[in-house]
Design an enzyme around this catalytic site. Sequence first.
Site, PDB file in Angstrom:
ATOM      1  N   HIS A   1      58.046  30.715  38.676  1.00 16.79           N
ATOM      2  CA  HIS A   1      57.000  30.700  39.712  1.00 16.79           C
ATOM      3  C   HIS A   1      56.151  29.435  39.638  1.00 16.79           C
ATOM      4  CE1 HIS A   1      57.544  34.791  41.280  1.00 16.79           C
ATOM      5  NE2 HIS A   1      58.040  35.011  40.071  1.00 16.79           N
ATOM      6  N   CYS A  58      62.274  32.747  42.839  1.00 18.44           N
ATOM      7  CA  CYS A  58      62.577  34.031  42.198  1.00 18.44           C
ATOM      8  C   CYS A  58      63.534  34.860  43.061  1.00 18.44           C
ATOM      9  CB  CYS A  58      61.279  34.768  41.868  1.00 18.44           C
ATOM     10  SG  CYS A  58      61.525  36.140  40.734  1.00 18.44           S
ATOM     11  N   TYR A  59      63.045  35.923  43.720  1.00 17.37           N
ATOM     12  CA  TYR A  59      63.930  36.701  44.595  1.00 17.37           C
ATOM     13  C   TYR A  59      64.568  35.790  45.652  1.00 17.37           C
ATOM     14  CZ  TYR A  59      65.402  40.408  47.829  1.00 17.37           C
ATOM     15  OH  TYR A  59      66.129  41.234  48.635  1.00 17.37           O
ATOM     16  N   GLU A 109      54.002  28.517  41.742  1.00 14.47           N
ATOM     17  CA  GLU A 109      52.713  28.705  42.410  1.00 14.47           C
ATOM     18  C   GLU A 109      51.616  29.223  41.494  1.00 14.47           C
ATOM     19  OE1 GLU A 109      55.414  30.486  42.693  1.00 14.47           O
ATOM     20  OE2 GLU A 109      55.055  32.592  43.138  1.00 14.47           O
ATOM     21  N   GLY A 122      59.902  38.582  45.075  1.00 23.18           N
ATOM     22  CA  GLY A 122      59.768  39.960  45.523  1.00 23.18           C
ATOM     23  C   GLY A 122      60.274  40.889  44.449  1.00 23.18           C
ATOM     24  N   LYS A 124      38.673  33.896  49.546  1.00 20.49           N
ATOM     25  CA  LYS A 124      37.215  33.795  49.620  1.00 20.49           C
ATOM     26  C   LYS A 124      36.709  32.347  49.483  1.00 20.49           C
ATOM     27  CE  LYS A 124      33.547  36.358  49.865  1.00 20.49           C
ATOM     28  NZ  LYS A 124      33.489  37.568  50.707  1.00 20.49           N
ATOM     29  N   SER A 154      28.166  41.989  59.007  1.00 22.92           N
ATOM     30  CA  SER A 154      27.902  42.940  57.930  1.00 22.92           C
ATOM     31  C   SER A 154      26.792  42.436  57.020  1.00 22.92           C
ATOM     32  CB  SER A 154      29.176  43.105  57.093  1.00 22.92           C
ATOM     33  OG  SER A 154      29.417  41.898  56.393  1.00 22.92           O
ATOM     34  N   GLY A 155      26.461  41.155  57.164  1.00 24.17           N
ATOM     35  CA  GLY A 155      25.496  40.578  56.234  1.00 24.17           C
ATOM     36  C   GLY A 155      26.189  39.654  55.257  1.00 24.17           C
ATOM     37  N   GLY A 156      27.515  39.725  55.209  1.00 25.05           N
ATOM     38  CA  GLY A 156      28.280  38.906  54.270  1.00 25.05           C
ATOM     39  C   GLY A 156      28.756  37.608  54.923  1.00 25.05           C
ATOM     40  N   ASP A 170      31.835  36.491  55.217  1.00 29.61           N
ATOM     41  CA  ASP A 170      33.070  36.551  56.004  1.00 29.61           C
ATOM     42  C   ASP A 170      32.787  36.817  57.481  1.00 29.61           C
ATOM     43  OD1 ASP A 170      34.096  36.336  53.481  1.00 29.61           O
ATOM     44  OD2 ASP A 170      34.771  38.410  53.337  1.00 29.61           O
ATOM     45  N   SER A 171      31.952  37.819  57.737  1.00 22.53           N
ATOM     46  CA  SER A 171      31.698  38.136  59.145  1.00 22.53           C
ATOM     47  C   SER A 171      30.804  37.073  59.787  1.00 22.53           C
ATOM     48  CB  SER A 171      31.101  39.534  59.302  1.00 22.53           C
ATOM     49  OG  SER A 171      29.948  39.665  58.524  1.00 22.53           O
TER      50      SER A 171
END
Length: 514
Positions: free
Chosen positions: A171, A83-84, A173, A56, A370, A225-227, A229-230
Amino acid sequence: MEKHEKIWVVDLGSQYTQLIARRIRELEVYSEVKHSDITAEDVSREKPLGIILSGGPASTYQYGSPSIDERILSLGIPILGICYGLHLIGRIFGGKVVPAKAQEYGKTELQVVDTTSPLFTGLNPELICWMSHGDILAKPPQGFTVTARTFHSPVAAMENRRRNLFAVQFHPEVTHTPWGMNLLRNFIFDVCGATGTWKVSSFVDESIERIRELVEDSRVLVALSGGIDSLTTAVLVQRSVGKQLFCIFVDHGLMRLREADQVEAVFKRQFAANFRRVNAAERFLRKLRGVEHPERKRKIIGAEFVRVFEEEASRLKDVRYMAQGTIYPDVIESHGVGSHGKVIKSHHNVGGLPKKMKLRLLEPLRDLFKDEVRKVALNLGVPESVVHRQPFPGPGLAIRIIGKVTRRKIKLLQMADAILQEELTSSEIYTEIAQAFCVLPTIRSVGVMGDRRSYGYPIIVRAVTTVDFMTADWARIPYSVLETISSRIINEVPEVNRVAYDISSKPPATIEWE
Ligand code: XMP
């Protein structure tokens, strides 16, 4: 259903919080991000196998800096501070966090000083790690031993094995710490005792169960939406509650050339009678008239979307939920990083929602990146051709027309974009490009066409390569392909006399122009 073993990642404001969770999922262990206000009781009840405290930007010695319920550290559950997170564990146990004399950013040499540490099992004692910090822990607190250090960080890693507490200043990750996954693997499997049975199919099964529990017998409206994800959201809801799902595709008139008809065909096949297309182009254009500011456009489009849905929902009985394909990058950029961050850009399906929404929101993909959504989509049987389509932003061409949106400009941009897509599809580079589109700015420039001088618009071509859309690079499209794209756009699209190629990476630019 039996609950999966899980790791919690406590968000202390790092831009990498979700990345940590994602890395754990890559190791096939379920992981979720938790707000820093979780209590020792939450931990005892939910029994995560281990907890990771994120990094953070704050300093632990600042007033109001994020902290956690300190009792969690005494439960005996393995904890890894990053880290933090290291500073926080250090401070709680009486160590001293101070500003570093020389800050460490980027690649840094790390010396493992205790090779018996379970975190560093199997690793070389001389390593390169990635650092990003201005504070250091000057001395380990009582009961802790230093396991690694760097030139500027006397405590680059420490642990108290009796208490099951571990911490690293660097880090693990990020990919710039090339062996970071080994360290996380050591922590997750050897220290926490995970077995690694979580798969994308587990995510699907658990989401289905959760959606069923939540919505019971009410109907769920999905905004298509056409994408991808939806669509993935809708298929997930369909798997969960079958015919209780009703899909609405709002054609806001801001899609690509002929795209609205193409996606309608896909949706009709998938959802049959539980699908409706609403032609709302006029409404959206009216609301957008004269509006120039990108954030205002997003808010207007987001609000109008919800209004259209509410109107549609009011005609259906028993609808209480609206499912949306919000994914993690939308959340991060709209609300800022994690629960302690700053807003970068409001994505219409997140930031634009009116405060008094009558429907409750369901966002099953909210924690995914994604490429993880694509895996879920394939698991659900969504055809490959749809899964690998380029993402298209909810506000559509409105954020690719700089300044005021007019019918004429939409037309010009659709024509240019269709040429770009045609030329890229027929070239070999297409599969390497994550997203490609045209932008129509407000400026005009002088040109010469035939014997006459012209004063027309430029079209900016943007094409990027990326895995997770959080960072991106511009695609190295061969000059010959760029040449064809340019000459076709200039010749075939009226009022356009120039084509420019955007060679900016994200960051510092974004993928979209608005
Ligand atoms: P940026 O421009 O933020 O884009 O680098 C990252 C990805 O997000 C898409 N994008 C959006 N998607 N609503 C969406 O649904 C939005 O308002 C929005 N803005 C950007 C963008 O196309 C890219 O894939």
